[in-house]
Scaffold this active site. Structure first.
Site, PDB file in Angstrom:
ATOM      1  CB  CYS A 117      14.799  24.621  27.787  1.00  0.00           C
ATOM      2  SG  CYS A 117      15.386  23.367  28.759  1.00  0.00           S
ATOM      3  CG  HIS A 243      11.181  22.433  26.038  1.00  0.00           C
ATOM      4  ND1 HIS A 243      12.501  21.949  25.609  1.00  0.00           N
ATOM      5  CD2 HIS A 243      11.384  22.712  27.277  1.00  0.00           C
ATOM      6  CE1 HIS A 243      13.218  21.410  26.496  1.00  0.00           C
ATOM      7  NE2 HIS A 243      12.593  21.771  27.569  1.00  0.00           N
ATOM      8  CG  ASN A 273      14.384  18.520  28.736  1.00  0.00           C
ATOM      9  OD1 ASN A 273      14.916  19.117  27.881  1.00  0.00           O
ATOM     10  ND2 ASN A 273      14.118  19.006  29.951  1.00  0.00           N
TER      11      ASN A 273
END
Length: 319
Positions: A117, A243, A273
């Site tokens: 990520c 994030h 996400n």
């Protein structure tokens, strides 16, 4: 007489997501839980999901083209394309060369970065360094992932977490100081077991409670670290973009730092996400909502499997 310093500036942003949308109700029914149970634990109400046969490089190409249009730059001017992803269809060739060809950046350098990520944050750092060193003048940094294909859809810990999509930022050379600050990047391989996607079962496994604590701590600490490194205070930052893993994580980081909610971006309700794509998608959404302007100072931070985490501060636009 010495030549003026060359800096890197983020001048365009774009995104592309699948048309298909999966709402919490569908996931909740499969898991045997209430719809609000999913929402309260993630902040997500829906997510875009790629259909069978849709390819990651297709969405990454769309995001890159959108970012170039936003920047007013022709693809023929692009010197380098860097893609952060863990879910390209092929191990080889990398997706980046295909994206470069499809946007019309013929002959440009191109490579993928696998940093979970944190992939886009890493690509942004590489892009800025290439420009600052004089090795490129225009770089497209992309984050893209299609992680719904690697989920156990009966696992209450992961089935509702991820969305699919791509985002991109165009950086270009400018005279004078760089608009992209020094990147802080960290890793802790002792946390390798916390989030895994193995070649054997091709399924994401996660220790959710431990990851939550790790993420809140690491992004809080690295926010303070990068601000101190750049000689800035929290009041100097116009927009905090973390994030987009979980709204509770973002809220916890904001609470620990005492950040005003109006300066913190949270787009999880619509996108979930999206892994390496989450930062550029959040930037593109913020710009569309009128929250990101030329001259704004933006703090970007991410964490991911590895464990890896980092942050940087960038001033948006070439001015």
């Amino acid at each position: 007489m010495t030549s003026p310093a060359v800096g890197a500036a983020p001048v365009g942003v774009g995104m592309a997501v699948p048309e298909a949308v999966v709402h919490n109700k569908e996931i909740a029914e499969r898991l045997g839980v209430d719809e609000e149970w999913v929402t309260s634990r993630t902040g997500t109400r829906e997510r875009h999901v790629a259909a069978p046969g849709e390819r990651l490089d297709h969405f990454a190409t769309g995001a890159a083209e959108s970012a170039l249009a936003d920047a007013g730059i022709d693809a023929s001017e692009v010197d380098l394309v860097v893609l952060g992803t863990t879910s390209a269809e092929e191990m080889s060739p990398h997706a980046a060369p295909m994206i470069a060809a499809d946007i019309g950046a013929i002959g440009a350098g191109a490579f993928d970065v696998n940093n979970a990520c944190c992939g886009f944050l890493t690509c942004l750092s590489v892009a800025a360094a290439q420009i600052e060193s004089g090795r490129a003048r225009t770089v497209v940094a992309i984050g893209a992932d299609l992680l719904n294909r690697y989920l156990d859809h009966d696992d209450r810990g992961t089935a509702m977490l991820f969305g699919d999509g791509a985002g991109a930022v165009v950086l270009t050379a400018v005279d004078g100081p760089s608009r992209v600050g020094r990147t802080v990047l960290h890793s802790d391989g002792d946390g390798r077991h916390l989030i895994r996607l193995g070649r054997d079962d091709q399924t994401i496994r996660m220790d959710g409670p431990t990851v939550y604590k790790y993420a809140v701590r690491s992004m809080t600490e690295v926010t303070r670290e990068v601000l101190e490194q750049d000689g800035l205070s929290q009041d100097d930052i116009d927009l905090f973009v973390y994030h987009q893993a979980n709204s509770r994580i973002i809220a916890a980081v904001g609470h620990r730092l005492g950040l005003p909610t109006e300066r913190v971006v949270d787009v999880l309700a619509e996108y979930a996400n999206t892994s390496a794509a989450s930062l550029p998608i959040a930037l593109a959404d913020a710009q569309a909502a009128g929250r990101l302007h030329d001259g704004d100072r933006v703090l970007l931070s991410a964490f991911g499997a590895g464990m890896v985490w980092g942050a940087l501060v960038a001033r948006w636009g070439a001015a």
